[in-house]
Design a protein around this motif. Structure first.
Motif, PDB file in Angstrom:
ATOM      1  N   ARG A   1       0.844  -1.215   0.000  1.00  0.00           N
ATOM      2  CA  ARG A   1       0.000   0.000   0.000  1.00  0.00           C
ATOM      3  C   ARG A   1       0.873   1.255   0.000  1.00  0.00           C
ATOM      4  N   ASP A   2       1.908   1.260   0.851  1.00  0.00           N
ATOM      5  CA  ASP A   2       2.818   2.409   0.872  1.00  0.00           C
ATOM      6  C   ASP A   2       3.486   2.596  -0.488  1.00  0.00           C
ATOM      7  N   VAL A   3       3.916   1.498  -1.074  1.00  0.00           N
ATOM      8  CA  VAL A   3       4.597   1.564  -2.360  1.00  0.00           C
ATOM      9  C   VAL A   3       3.643   2.084  -3.437  1.00  0.00           C
ATOM     10  N   SER A   4       2.383   1.701  -3.328  1.00  0.00           N
ATOM     11  CA  SER A   4       1.376   2.158  -4.276  1.00  0.00           C
ATOM     12  C   SER A   4       1.185   3.681  -4.186  1.00  0.00           C
ATOM     13  N   VAL A   5       1.136   4.191  -2.958  1.00  0.00           N
ATOM     14  CA  VAL A   5       0.978   5.642  -2.748  1.00  0.00           C
ATOM     15  C   VAL A   5       2.178   6.391  -3.332  1.00  0.00           C
ATOM     16  N   LEU A   6       3.364   5.864  -3.081  1.00  0.00           N
ATOM     17  CA  LEU A   6       4.588   6.517  -3.542  1.00  0.00           C
ATOM     18  C   LEU A   6       4.695   6.444  -5.073  1.00  0.00           C
TER      19      LEU A   6
ATOM     20  N   LEU B   1      -4.940   3.035  -9.776  1.00  0.00           N
ATOM     21  CA  LEU B   1      -4.447   2.381  -8.562  1.00  0.00           C
ATOM     22  C   LEU B   1      -5.464   2.555  -7.448  1.00  0.00           C
ATOM     23  N   THR B   2      -5.658   1.497  -6.663  1.00  0.00           N
ATOM     24  CA  THR B   2      -6.477   1.650  -5.470  1.00  0.00           C
ATOM     25  C   THR B   2      -5.676   1.070  -4.308  1.00  0.00           C
ATOM     26  N   LEU B   3      -6.145   1.299  -3.114  1.00  0.00           N
ATOM     27  CA  LEU B   3      -5.477   0.710  -1.964  1.00  0.00           C
ATOM     28  C   LEU B   3      -6.171  -0.579  -1.541  1.00  0.00           C
ATOM     29  N   ASP B   4      -7.088  -1.073  -2.392  1.00  0.00           N
ATOM     30  CA  ASP B   4      -7.765  -2.330  -2.100  1.00  0.00           C
ATOM     31  C   ASP B   4      -6.976  -3.491  -2.674  1.00  0.00           C
TER      32      ASP B   4
ATOM     33  N   PRO C   1       2.478  -7.694 -16.953  1.00  0.00           N
ATOM     34  CA  PRO C   1       2.652  -7.099 -18.283  1.00  0.00           C
ATOM     35  C   PRO C   1       2.848  -5.579 -18.172  1.00  0.00           C
ATOM     36  N   SER C   2       3.380  -4.978 -19.218  1.00  0.00           N
ATOM     37  CA  SER C   2       3.659  -3.538 -19.214  1.00  0.00           C
ATOM     38  C   SER C   2       2.463  -2.722 -18.728  1.00  0.00           C
ATOM     39  N   PHE C   3       2.734  -1.765 -17.884  1.00  0.00           N
ATOM     40  CA  PHE C   3       1.750  -0.799 -17.356  1.00  0.00           C
ATOM     41  C   PHE C   3       0.627  -1.449 -16.549  1.00  0.00           C
ATOM     42  N   ARG C   4       0.838  -2.695 -16.084  1.00  0.00           N
ATOM     43  CA  ARG C   4      -0.173  -3.307 -15.228  1.00  0.00           C
ATOM     44  C   ARG C   4       0.309  -3.313 -13.769  1.00  0.00           C
ATOM     45  N   GLU C   5       0.848  -2.169 -13.334  1.00  0.00           N
ATOM     46  CA  GLU C   5       1.201  -2.018 -11.929  1.00  0.00           C
ATOM     47  C   GLU C   5      -0.034  -2.161 -11.046  1.00  0.00           C
ATOM     48  N   ASP C   6      -1.232  -1.861 -11.612  1.00  0.00           N
ATOM     49  CA  ASP C   6      -2.455  -2.021 -10.815  1.00  0.00           C
ATOM     50  C   ASP C   6      -2.639  -3.477 -10.380  1.00  0.00           C
ATOM     51  N   VAL C   7      -2.370  -4.401 -11.312  1.00  0.00           N
ATOM     52  CA  VAL C   7      -2.500  -5.827 -10.992  1.00  0.00           C
ATOM     53  C   VAL C   7      -1.410  -6.243  -9.998  1.00  0.00           C
ATOM     54  N   LEU C   8      -0.197  -5.766 -10.294  1.00  0.00           N
ATOM     55  CA  LEU C   8       0.962  -6.111  -9.467  1.00  0.00           C
ATOM     56  C   LEU C   8       0.748  -5.653  -8.015  1.00  0.00           C
ATOM     57  N   LEU C   9       0.403  -4.367  -7.862  1.00  0.00           N
ATOM     58  CA  LEU C   9       0.248  -3.816  -6.512  1.00  0.00           C
ATOM     59  C   LEU C   9      -0.995  -4.392  -5.840  1.00  0.00           C
ATOM     60  N   GLY C  10      -2.047  -4.589  -6.623  1.00  0.00           N
ATOM     61  CA  GLY C  10      -3.277  -5.166  -6.071  1.00  0.00           C
ATOM     62  C   GLY C  10      -3.035  -6.572  -5.536  1.00  0.00           C
ATOM     63  N   ALA C  11      -2.263  -7.363  -6.281  1.00  0.00           N
ATOM     64  CA  ALA C  11      -1.936  -8.718  -5.832  1.00  0.00           C
ATOM     65  C   ALA C  11      -1.043  -8.659  -4.594  1.00  0.00           C
ATOM     66  N   GLY C  12      -0.110  -7.699  -4.578  1.00  0.00           N
ATOM     67  CA  GLY C  12       0.765  -7.540  -3.410  1.00  0.00           C
ATOM     68  C   GLY C  12      -0.033  -7.180  -2.171  1.00  0.00           C
ATOM     69  N   ILE C  13      -0.999  -6.274  -2.343  1.00  0.00           N
ATOM     70  CA  ILE C  13      -1.842  -5.872  -1.206  1.00  0.00           C
ATOM     71  C   ILE C  13      -2.673  -7.064  -0.722  1.00  0.00           C
TER      72      ILE C  13
END
Lengths: 473, 95
Positions: free
Chosen positions: A211-216, A238-241, A448-460
């Protein structure tokens, strides 16, 4: 970071009190995480944040202490790249990522240690000496963003920026038990990031949680007219969910579990993959057969680009100047000999060689063609999965006194982080366990490229189901 | 052995690096060991394959040709080892 912001809103502390306490903690700290502490300006920024907070400014980053790797330019604050050659260099401008953080009210607490010019994976090749791993001071924090990782893990800042060319955010995140993201190439401006290998370099956020990494990440990404390789257009939402993992296909390449992988790392990564399965993910085998070529391709391309980028350090316009030279070419050559350490010289020599007449085709051209095969390998894999999971590094943090003399054996430890760098893909390391000596282990996820939303969402989602990221050294 | 002493001296010249005598045998050893590893690439058939030199977008990025405020001369000179009358000073280039 979110925790710090919450404590400000609850009135438990104020930016000024927080920054004063941190500066005191940094003064007595022995991890050698910082090259420069920005004490005076940080207190001014904190005082401003105190006022803004009272006026109802809701920004999560307001008054939050962020550490910056010392290869990212900060106006009026020395930026040395942990090199003798830049030991007296003070930029007249902020990197775009730093300006972005300042505009949001973040406090720049200081500049962190690294391997000289970000070339290395141990933070030992630094003009101020090695940083130390907060989990065991006799171990390396990893590198090259080892100072940032050590500062986050030992709570000397709320979050940090690193840079990742072949794993320099992810590997120290793994060794220090924190979360670190290497964004898609082009999603974060490189303006003001001192160039190492321009086709690979990306600034990446490091924090205590996804979540912190997502905000940053949200604060530093976006198009910058000053960096023509930063992409225009829409970025993922990006969401924090946490991401609902049901139906998410997680690809596991057999090649990521090859010879040389420590038993403890293998066990922890397999358990993490089981957690994702329990969260609803479908685990699918994928092929990444070109993985074995990654180290060879990377060190040819990165050193070639470095030899060109570092040609600018010649003792003329800024930085160190040798006092022994009587003519111009001698001035260049002596300045560079005195200013660079052994690892940087080695890479400049290698890069110059692979680009030189007679060897260009056999090495540089060949490597850039094999890079195409690696890009295609990922494209193929991502037709079968949404995310790829594996270890960040084959080992956990090793002893500063166990440093291998042979540079190639150190390079080979980059095997798992290099492929995503060469393909320009977003990748993240998150804590997923500890080895039998109590040292943290990192799980690497690649999207995949520009899918940080999936990456961070899975991490969260993973961190909501586990507590590894909450364990403190 | 791919890299000889003459190669190391030649490459150091190209890279504008003065090498100490002790550095030469070390570079011969280390660069050969690294290049031996890199030779694994020669086993791959890459005939006709495009090279990847970057992974970014392929569109050109242009801005309007308008003058903008940049660094002042004083700022640009602030980190210079030696300057005089608004220029960088270097040792004699021609006799």
């Amino acid at each position: 970071m979110l925790e710090t912001a919450r404590r400000y809103r609850r009135g438990e502390t104020t930016p000024t009190r927080e920054i004063e306490a941190l500066l005191e903690k940094i003064r007595t700290d022995d991890h050698n995480a910082f090259i420069t502490v920005n004490a005076e300006e940080a207190l001014e920024q904190a005082a401003r944040a105190d006022r803004d907070l009272n006026e109802g400014n809701e920004d999560i980053l307001l008054g939050v202490p962020i550490a910056i790797k010392d290869n990212i330019c900060t106006r009026g604050l020395p930026t040395t790249c942990a090199s003798r050659i830049l030991s007296n260099f003070t930029p007249a401008y902020d990197a775009t990522v730093v300006r972005g953080l300042r505009n949001r009210g973040a406090v720049i607490i200081g500049k962190t240690n690294l391997d000289e010019f970000a070339m290395g994976s141990t933070t030992t090749s630094s003009s101020i000496g090695p940083s130390r791993n907060p989990w065991d001071r006799t171990k390396t924090p990893g590198g090259s963003s080892g100072g940032s990782a050590a500062a986050v893990a030992s709570r000397l800042c709320a979050g940090a920026l690193g840079s990742d060319t072949g794993g320099s955010v992810r590997q120290p995140a793994s060794f220090c038990g924190i979360t670190g993201l290497k964004p898609t190439y082009g999603s974060v401006s490189r303006y003001g990031l001192v160039a190492f290998a321009s086709s690979l370099d990306q600034v990446g956020p490091m924090g205590r949680s996804a979540r912190d990494v997502s905000v940053l990440f949200d604060a530093i990404r976006g198009h910058d007219p000053r960096d023509s390789t930063s992409v225009q257009g829409t970025h993922s939402l990006l969401t924090l969910d946490g991401l609902d993992m049901h139906g998410i296909r997680v690809g596991v390449p057999k090649a990521f579990f090859a010879q040389g992988l420590s038993e403890d790392v293998e066990g922890a990564v397999n358990s993490a993959i089981s957690v994702m399965r329990e969260l609803g993910a479908d685990i699918v085998p994928v092929d990444l057969t070109t993985l074995t070529y990654g180290v060879a391709v990377y060190y040819i391309i990165a050193c070639a680009e470095a030899s060109s980028n570092l040609a600018r350090y010649d003792g003329v316009r800024y930085g160190l100047r040798s006092s022994d030279a009587t003519e111009l070419v001698e001035l260049y050559s002596r300045t560079r000999a005195e200013g660079f350490n052994a690892e940087v010289k080695r890479r400049i020599m290698l890069g110059t060689y692979v680009l030189s007449a007679g060897y260009y085709e056999a090495y540089y051209l060949k490597a850039s063609q094999v890079r195409t095969l690696m890009v295609q390998d990922f494209q193929q894999a991502f037709t079968r999965c949404d995310l790829i999971a594996g270890p960040t590094a084959p080992v956990t943090a090793f002893g500063l006194d166990e440093m291998l003399d042979d540079p190639l054996s150190i390079y080979l430890l980059d095997i798992y982080t290099i492929p995503a760098s060469l393909a320009g893909l977003p990748a993240m390391s998150i804590p997923c366990g500890f080895d039998r000596g109590g040292l943290p282990i990192g799980l690497q996820l690649i999207a995949p490229s520009f899918r940080e939303d999936v990456l961070l969402g899975a991490g969260i989602a993973f961190q909501d189901a586990t507590t590894f990221h909450e364990v403190m050294p | 052995m791919k890299i000889t002493e003459a190669d190391v001296r030649h490459v150091a010249g190209l890279a504008r690096l003065t090498l100490g005598e002790a550095e030469i045998p070390r570079f011969i050893r280390e660069l050969n060991s690294i290049l031996d590893h890199m030779d694994m690439l020669s086993a791959l058939d890459t005939q006709g394959l495009e090279s990847t030199v970057h992974t970014g977008s392929i569109t050109n990025s242009l801005r309007d040709d308008e003058a903008r405020i940049s660094q002042s001369r004083e700022q640009a000179m602030a980190n210079a080892p030696e300057f005089m009358n608004g220029v960088f000073v270097v040792p004699k280039v021609l006799e």
